[in-house]
Motif scaffolding. Structure first.
Motif, PDB file in Angstrom:
ATOM      1  N   MET A   1      67.302 -10.104 -48.457  1.00 30.42           N
ATOM      2  CA  MET A   1      67.472  -8.753 -47.944  1.00 30.42           C
ATOM      3  C   MET A   1      66.157  -7.983 -47.962  1.00 30.42           C
ATOM      4  SD  MET A   1      70.423  -8.509 -46.784  1.00 30.42           S
ATOM      5  CE  MET A   1      70.334  -6.748 -46.425  1.00 30.42           C
ATOM      6  N   ARG A   2      65.304  -8.239 -48.951  1.00 26.75           N
ATOM      7  CA  ARG A   2      63.990  -7.589 -48.970  1.00 26.75           C
ATOM      8  C   ARG A   2      63.145  -8.044 -47.778  1.00 26.75           C
ATOM      9  NH1 ARG A   2      64.324  -8.556 -54.590  1.00 26.75           N
ATOM     10  NH2 ARG A   2      62.837 -10.300 -54.463  1.00 26.75           N
ATOM     11  N   ALA A   3      63.235  -9.335 -47.462  1.00 25.07           N
ATOM     12  CA  ALA A   3      62.505  -9.853 -46.306  1.00 25.07           C
ATOM     13  C   ALA A   3      63.052  -9.259 -45.014  1.00 25.07           C
ATOM     14  CB  ALA A   3      62.590 -11.376 -46.269  1.00 25.07           C
ATOM     15  N   ALA A   4      64.361  -9.131 -44.944  1.00 24.43           N
ATOM     16  CA  ALA A   4      64.976  -8.541 -43.748  1.00 24.43           C
ATOM     17  C   ALA A   4      64.557  -7.085 -43.588  1.00 24.43           C
ATOM     18  CB  ALA A   4      66.493  -8.656 -43.833  1.00 24.43           C
ATOM     19  N   GLN A   5      64.514  -6.339 -44.693  1.00 25.24           N
ATOM     20  CA  GLN A   5      64.088  -4.943 -44.616  1.00 25.24           C
ATOM     21  C   GLN A   5      62.642  -4.846 -44.146  1.00 25.24           C
ATOM     22  OE1 GLN A   5      64.955  -2.090 -47.851  1.00 25.24           O
ATOM     23  NE2 GLN A   5      62.798  -1.516 -47.785  1.00 25.24           N
ATOM     24  N   TRP A   6      61.789  -5.730 -44.665  1.00 20.37           N
ATOM     25  CA  TRP A   6      60.385  -5.716 -44.241  1.00 20.37           C
ATOM     26  C   TRP A   6      60.278  -5.947 -42.735  1.00 20.37           C
ATOM     27  CZ3 TRP A   6      57.365  -9.271 -41.696  1.00 20.37           C
ATOM     28  CH2 TRP A   6      55.997  -8.963 -41.643  1.00 20.37           C
ATOM     29  N   ALA A   7      61.034  -6.907 -42.211  1.00 26.31           N
ATOM     30  CA  ALA A   7      60.961  -7.224 -40.786  1.00 26.31           C
ATOM     31  C   ALA A   7      61.474  -6.061 -39.935  1.00 26.31           C
ATOM     32  CB  ALA A   7      61.756  -8.493 -40.490  1.00 26.31           C
ATOM     33  N   VAL A   8      62.588  -5.490 -40.347  1.00 23.98           N
ATOM     34  CA  VAL A   8      63.206  -4.415 -39.569  1.00 23.98           C
ATOM     35  C   VAL A   8      62.316  -3.173 -39.547  1.00 23.98           C
ATOM     36  CG1 VAL A   8      65.113  -2.750 -39.651  1.00 23.98           C
ATOM     37  CG2 VAL A   8      65.591  -5.189 -39.763  1.00 23.98           C
TER      38      VAL A   8
ATOM     39  N   GLY B   1      60.879   3.243 -46.188  1.00 24.60           N
ATOM     40  CA  GLY B   1      61.663   2.142 -46.747  1.00 24.60           C
ATOM     41  C   GLY B   1      61.184   1.712 -48.123  1.00 24.60           C
ATOM     42  N   ASP B   2      59.906   1.917 -48.392  1.00 23.75           N
ATOM     43  CA  ASP B   2      59.329   1.539 -49.685  1.00 23.75           C
ATOM     44  C   ASP B   2      59.319   2.685 -50.698  1.00 23.75           C
ATOM     45  OD1 ASP B   2      58.809  -0.975 -48.674  1.00 23.75           O
ATOM     46  OD2 ASP B   2      56.747  -0.511 -48.101  1.00 23.75           O
ATOM     47  N   ALA B   3      59.777   3.856 -50.295  1.00 19.99           N
ATOM     48  CA  ALA B   3      59.675   5.044 -51.151  1.00 19.99           C
ATOM     49  C   ALA B   3      60.572   4.937 -52.383  1.00 19.99           C
ATOM     50  CB  ALA B   3      60.027   6.293 -50.361  1.00 19.99           C
ATOM     51  N   ASP B   4      60.142   5.592 -53.437  1.00 25.11           N
ATOM     52  CA  ASP B   4      60.892   5.656 -54.691  1.00 25.11           C
ATOM     53  C   ASP B   4      61.695   6.950 -54.706  1.00 25.11           C
ATOM     54  OD1 ASP B   4      61.858   5.633 -57.245  1.00 25.11           O
ATOM     55  OD2 ASP B   4      59.912   5.850 -58.229  1.00 25.11           O
ATOM     56  N   VAL B   5      63.025   6.830 -54.710  1.00 25.07           N
ATOM     57  CA  VAL B   5      63.865   8.032 -54.695  1.00 25.07           C
ATOM     58  C   VAL B   5      64.274   8.466 -56.099  1.00 25.07           C
ATOM     59  CG1 VAL B   5      64.742   7.447 -52.406  1.00 25.07           C
ATOM     60  CG2 VAL B   5      66.063   6.798 -54.430  1.00 25.07           C
ATOM     61  N   SER B   6      63.728   7.816 -57.126  1.00 25.08           N
ATOM     62  CA  SER B   6      64.148   8.137 -58.497  1.00 25.08           C
ATOM     63  C   SER B   6      63.809   9.576 -58.881  1.00 25.08           C
ATOM     64  CB  SER B   6      63.505   7.159 -59.486  1.00 25.08           C
ATOM     65  OG  SER B   6      62.084   7.267 -59.476  1.00 25.08           O
ATOM     66  N   VAL B   7      62.717  10.106 -58.317  1.00 26.00           N
ATOM     67  CA  VAL B   7      62.351  11.498 -58.595  1.00 26.00           C
ATOM     68  C   VAL B   7      63.467  12.432 -58.158  1.00 26.00           C
ATOM     69  CG1 VAL B   7      60.727  13.344 -58.016  1.00 26.00           C
ATOM     70  CG2 VAL B   7      59.881  11.039 -58.457  1.00 26.00           C
ATOM     71  N   CYS B   8      64.048  12.145 -56.991  1.00 25.12           N
ATOM     72  CA  CYS B   8      65.148  12.976 -56.488  1.00 25.12           C
ATOM     73  C   CYS B   8      66.433  12.730 -57.272  1.00 25.12           C
ATOM     74  CB  CYS B   8      65.363  12.694 -55.004  1.00 25.12           C
ATOM     75  SG  CYS B   8      63.926  13.028 -53.969  1.00 25.12           S
ATOM     76  N   GLU B   9      66.728  11.468 -57.527  1.00 25.47           N
ATOM     77  CA  GLU B   9      67.950  11.157 -58.270  1.00 25.47           C
ATOM     78  C   GLU B   9      67.960  11.834 -59.635  1.00 25.47           C
ATOM     79  OE1 GLU B   9      70.559   7.295 -59.797  1.00 25.47           O
ATOM     80  OE2 GLU B   9      68.489   7.015 -59.127  1.00 25.47           O
ATOM     81  N   ALA B  10      66.806  11.910 -60.276  1.00 21.25           N
ATOM     82  CA  ALA B  10      66.727  12.518 -61.603  1.00 21.25           C
ATOM     83  C   ALA B  10      67.102  13.996 -61.584  1.00 21.25           C
ATOM     84  CB  ALA B  10      65.318  12.350 -62.162  1.00 21.25           C
ATOM     85  N   ARG B  11      67.059  14.624 -60.409  1.00 20.44           N
ATOM     86  CA  ARG B  11      67.355  16.042 -60.318  1.00 20.44           C
ATOM     87  C   ARG B  11      68.818  16.327 -59.960  1.00 20.44           C
ATOM     88  NH1 ARG B  11      62.425  19.664 -58.256  1.00 20.44           N
ATOM     89  NH2 ARG B  11      63.568  21.040 -59.685  1.00 20.44           N
ATOM     90  N   MET B  12      69.618  15.298 -59.846  1.00 21.41           N
ATOM     91  CA  MET B  12      71.027  15.513 -59.530  1.00 21.41           C
ATOM     92  C   MET B  12      71.726  16.476 -60.497  1.00 21.41           C
ATOM     93  SD  MET B  12      72.538  11.870 -58.180  1.00 21.41           S
ATOM     94  CE  MET B  12      72.425  11.416 -56.441  1.00 21.41           C
TER      95      MET B  12
ATOM     96  N   ARG C   1      59.299  -2.948 -34.018  1.00 22.88           N
ATOM     97  CA  ARG C   1      60.101  -1.972 -33.279  1.00 22.88           C
ATOM     98  C   ARG C   1      61.360  -2.564 -32.650  1.00 22.88           C
ATOM     99  NH1 ARG C   1      59.214   0.477 -27.646  1.00 22.88           N
ATOM    100  NH2 ARG C   1      57.662  -1.160 -27.484  1.00 22.88           N
ATOM    101  N   PRO C   2      61.314  -3.724 -31.963  1.00 19.92           N
ATOM    102  CA  PRO C   2      62.563  -4.245 -31.387  1.00 19.92           C
ATOM    103  C   PRO C   2      63.633  -4.508 -32.430  1.00 19.92           C
ATOM    104  CG  PRO C   2      60.665  -5.356 -30.422  1.00 19.92           C
ATOM    105  CD  PRO C   2      60.144  -4.563 -31.587  1.00 19.92           C
ATOM    106  N   LEU C   3      63.214  -4.988 -33.605  1.00 16.30           N
ATOM    107  CA  LEU C   3      64.190  -5.238 -34.672  1.00 16.30           C
ATOM    108  C   LEU C   3      64.769  -3.936 -35.192  1.00 16.30           C
ATOM    109  CD1 LEU C   3      62.548  -8.144 -36.708  1.00 16.30           C
ATOM    110  CD2 LEU C   3      64.363  -8.262 -34.987  1.00 16.30           C
ATOM    111  N   TRP C   4      63.916  -2.902 -35.307  1.00 22.30           N
ATOM    112  CA  TRP C   4      64.446  -1.614 -35.758  1.00 22.30           C
ATOM    113  C   TRP C   4      65.453  -1.068 -34.757  1.00 22.30           C
ATOM    114  CZ3 TRP C   4      64.986   1.073 -40.008  1.00 22.30           C
ATOM    115  CH2 TRP C   4      65.488   2.373 -39.881  1.00 22.30           C
ATOM    116  N   MET C   5      65.164  -1.180 -33.473  1.00 20.98           N
ATOM    117  CA  MET C   5      66.086  -0.672 -32.459  1.00 20.98           C
ATOM    118  C   MET C   5      67.424  -1.406 -32.525  1.00 20.98           C
ATOM    119  SD  MET C   5      64.652   1.875 -30.897  1.00 20.98           S
ATOM    120  CE  MET C   5      65.916   2.032 -29.642  1.00 20.98           C
ATOM    121  N   MET C   6      67.381  -2.715 -32.737  1.00 19.67           N
ATOM    122  CA  MET C   6      68.619  -3.484 -32.870  1.00 19.67           C
ATOM    123  C   MET C   6      69.386  -3.064 -34.114  1.00 19.67           C
ATOM    124  SD  MET C   6      67.227  -7.278 -31.801  1.00 19.67           S
ATOM    125  CE  MET C   6      68.737  -8.064 -32.365  1.00 19.67           C
TER     126      MET C   6
END
Length: 260
Positions: free
Chosen positions: A129-136, A181-192, A140-145
């Motif tokens: 799944m990490r490889a698939a995310q990297w490709a998508v 896609g590579d961003a860390d959302v933990s900063v936001c989650e910690a503020r819940m 651009r054609p993969l992202w559109m699909m």
């Protein structure tokens, strides 16, 4: 609007009604809200739709594409408009932005709506799944699909598809998607726990981005003391795929908040 190191593009219906600020998700443009916008305007709201950093007509290259950076843009836009407080409507990646913004500047938001939110650190992906995310997020054609596959009952609007394809052909656009896609959302989650703003989580019952969409909606809503609206048959973009049903859920939530 110029802010930090770039220019932010937005549309504003104007008017005297309560302000709704709509932030799209990763890899799409503000046109994603075209089906929903007239329904909110008809209900008496002023609607502002904004292109994220790297997307649409907003500048492509930024030093920071994190959800909290987008939150700073939203706050700056409200101050630029000298408007608000606002109802913040988000989708997917910007669900984390909604959490951060509501915690950072609660005086600027009367309510937050998190559509199909990635508002927390998700379980670790398999190598495949990490490889698939990297490709998508690289091609651009993969992202559109991939984007089109997230509509599960109705097809995407042809005009939005055409505009998105053209936008992503511009230099820097796919790099912005990959950075998100590579961003860390933990900063936001910690503020819940800091969120005190009334919140609604809107989720499609067929959202393929979550193993159990209803369970994810309940989990996020529970952590910000929010409520849940499930849109039957919708995928990852209920506001675009089922705008009437999504508008009804959002307006009922807003009316209930006023009546409380």
């Amino acid at each position: 609007m110029s802010f930090e190191s770039g220019r932010i593009a937005y549309d504003d219906t104007a008017g005297d009604g309560p302000l709704v600020l709509c932030l799209p998700g990763m890899g799409v443009t503000r046109q994603t809200y075209e089906p929903l916008r007239p329904l909110l305007v008809a209900a008496g709201y002023r609607v502002v739709t904004m292109d994220l950093r790297g997307a649409g007509e907003t500048d492509a290259r930024w030093a920071d594409y994190s959800p909290q950076a987008i939150g700073r843009d939203a706050i700056a836009l409200l101050k630029h408009l000298d408007a608000g407080p606002a109802i913040l409507v988000t989708n997917s990646y910007t669900g984390a932005t909604a959490v951060w913004a509501a915690a950072e500047a609660p005086e600027l938001f009367t309510a937050v709506v998190l559509g199909a939110p990635f508002a927390r650190v998700m379980p670790k992906q398999s190598p495949f799944m990490r490889a698939a995310q990297w490709a998508v997020t690289t091609y651009r054609p993969l992202w559109m699909m991939f984007w089109a596959s997230l509509y599960k009952t109705r097809k995407p609007n042809p005009q939005e598809r055409k505009a998105l394809k053209a936008s992503l052909a511009e230099p820097g656009r796919m790099a912005a998607i990959k950075a998100m896609g590579d961003a860390d959302v933990s900063v936001c989650e910690a503020r819940m726990p800091e969120v005190r703003t009334p919140a609604l989580v809107v989720m499609g019952t067929r959202d393929p981005d979550f193993p159990d969409p209803a369970a994810e909606a309940r989990l996020v809503a529970g952590r910000i003391d929010g409520s849940v609206a499930m849109i039957d048959g919708a995928g990852h973009y209920p506001h675009s795929e089922f705008p009437e049903e999504t508008a009804a859920a959002v307006l009922a939530f807003l009316q209930g908040r006023q009546d409380a």
